[in-house]
Design an enzyme around this catalytic site. Sequence first.
Site, PDB file in Angstrom:
ATOM      1  N   GLU A 146       0.868  -1.182   0.000  1.00 47.00           N
ATOM      2  CA  GLU A 146       0.000   0.000   0.000  1.00 47.00           C
ATOM      3  C   GLU A 146       0.904   1.231   0.000  1.00 47.00           C
ATOM      4  O   GLU A 146       1.616   1.484   0.971  1.00 47.00           O
ATOM      5  CB  GLU A 146      -0.881  -0.028   1.258  1.00 47.00           C
ATOM      6  CG  GLU A 146      -1.735   1.201   1.471  1.00 47.00           C
ATOM      7  CD  GLU A 146      -2.404   1.200   2.848  1.00 47.00           C
ATOM      8  OE1 GLU A 146      -2.529   2.296   3.446  1.00 47.00           O
ATOM      9  OE2 GLU A 146      -2.796   0.120   3.348  1.00 47.00           O
TER      10      GLU A 146
ATOM     11  N   ARG B 220       0.776  10.330   0.872  1.00 46.21           N
ATOM     12  CA  ARG B 220       1.261  11.416   1.734  1.00 46.21           C
ATOM     13  C   ARG B 220       2.367  12.215   1.066  1.00 46.21           C
ATOM     14  O   ARG B 220       2.816  13.224   1.607  1.00 46.21           O
ATOM     15  CB  ARG B 220       1.820  10.838   3.040  1.00 46.21           C
ATOM     16  CG  ARG B 220       0.815  10.083   3.871  1.00 46.21           C
ATOM     17  CD  ARG B 220       1.491   9.516   5.109  1.00 46.21           C
ATOM     18  NE  ARG B 220       0.733   8.416   5.673  1.00 46.21           N
ATOM     19  CZ  ARG B 220       1.145   7.664   6.682  1.00 46.21           C
ATOM     20  NH1 ARG B 220       2.324   7.903   7.230  1.00 46.21           N
ATOM     21  NH2 ARG B 220       0.403   6.684   7.140  1.00 46.21           N
TER      22      ARG B 220
ATOM     23  N   LYS C 117     -10.740  -0.979   7.304  1.00 46.89           N
ATOM     24  CA  LYS C 117      -9.493  -0.620   7.985  1.00 46.89           C
ATOM     25  C   LYS C 117      -9.844  -0.175   9.412  1.00 46.89           C
ATOM     26  O   LYS C 117     -10.897   0.438   9.630  1.00 46.89           O
ATOM     27  CB  LYS C 117      -8.812   0.517   7.218  1.00 46.89           C
ATOM     28  CG  LYS C 117      -7.522   1.028   7.846  1.00 46.89           C
ATOM     29  CD  LYS C 117      -6.836   2.020   6.921  1.00 46.89           C
ATOM     30  CE  LYS C 117      -5.659   2.685   7.593  1.00 46.89           C
ATOM     31  NZ  LYS C 117      -4.497   2.825   6.723  1.00 46.89           N
TER      32      LYS C 117
END
Length: 205
Positions: free
Chosen positions: A40, A44, A128
């Site tokens: 993943e 950012r 998640k």
Amino acid sequence: MGVLEKLEEARIIPVVVIEDVKNAVPAAQAILAGGIGVMEITFRTDAAADSIRAVKDACPDMLVGAGTVTTLEQCRKALECGAQFIVSPGYDEEIVKYCVDHDIAVTPGCVTPTEIMAAMKQGLRVLKFFPAGVYGGLKAIKALSAPFAGVRFIPTGGINAENLREYLDFPGVFAVGGTWICTKKDVSEGNFEKITELCREALSK
């Protein structure tokens, strides 16, 4: 095998922060060499989109997703670049609906009963749980699994080599996500052999 099935089979989802696109493919290759076929890449950094594209082009055996997706614009960009699944830190109805409508695997961050119910309304059953360490960890997941028996969680944040097995032993945990096996520091410094070793170590547990 579908995307979610591949994530479940992997059991461990390395969460990777890439600041320079030149490190994307070596990081992916290091993770693959360690026996894990999924990663993943977080949104950012400015290098995220190009990193996803690079890995998708160079590493056909790697299932690559986009993490920390907080806007629909980011979601679309990630998918254009070849992301095969979308992970967001919280529940965003716009992102979830877009992914559901386009048959894209999406795991939004849900830690409250209200968020879980909103996700279930969209047909999601794998969510998640972030940041796991802050929101009660395994104890909270066990408590939430009672009223939401059909839902399974991917805890991320606070997972490490020491507590990894404890999480994965609980049936309500679908897989775990974490940065400890592929840290930003190791990626930026080119410590790819260490990343491979940490992946192997995590799998052995």
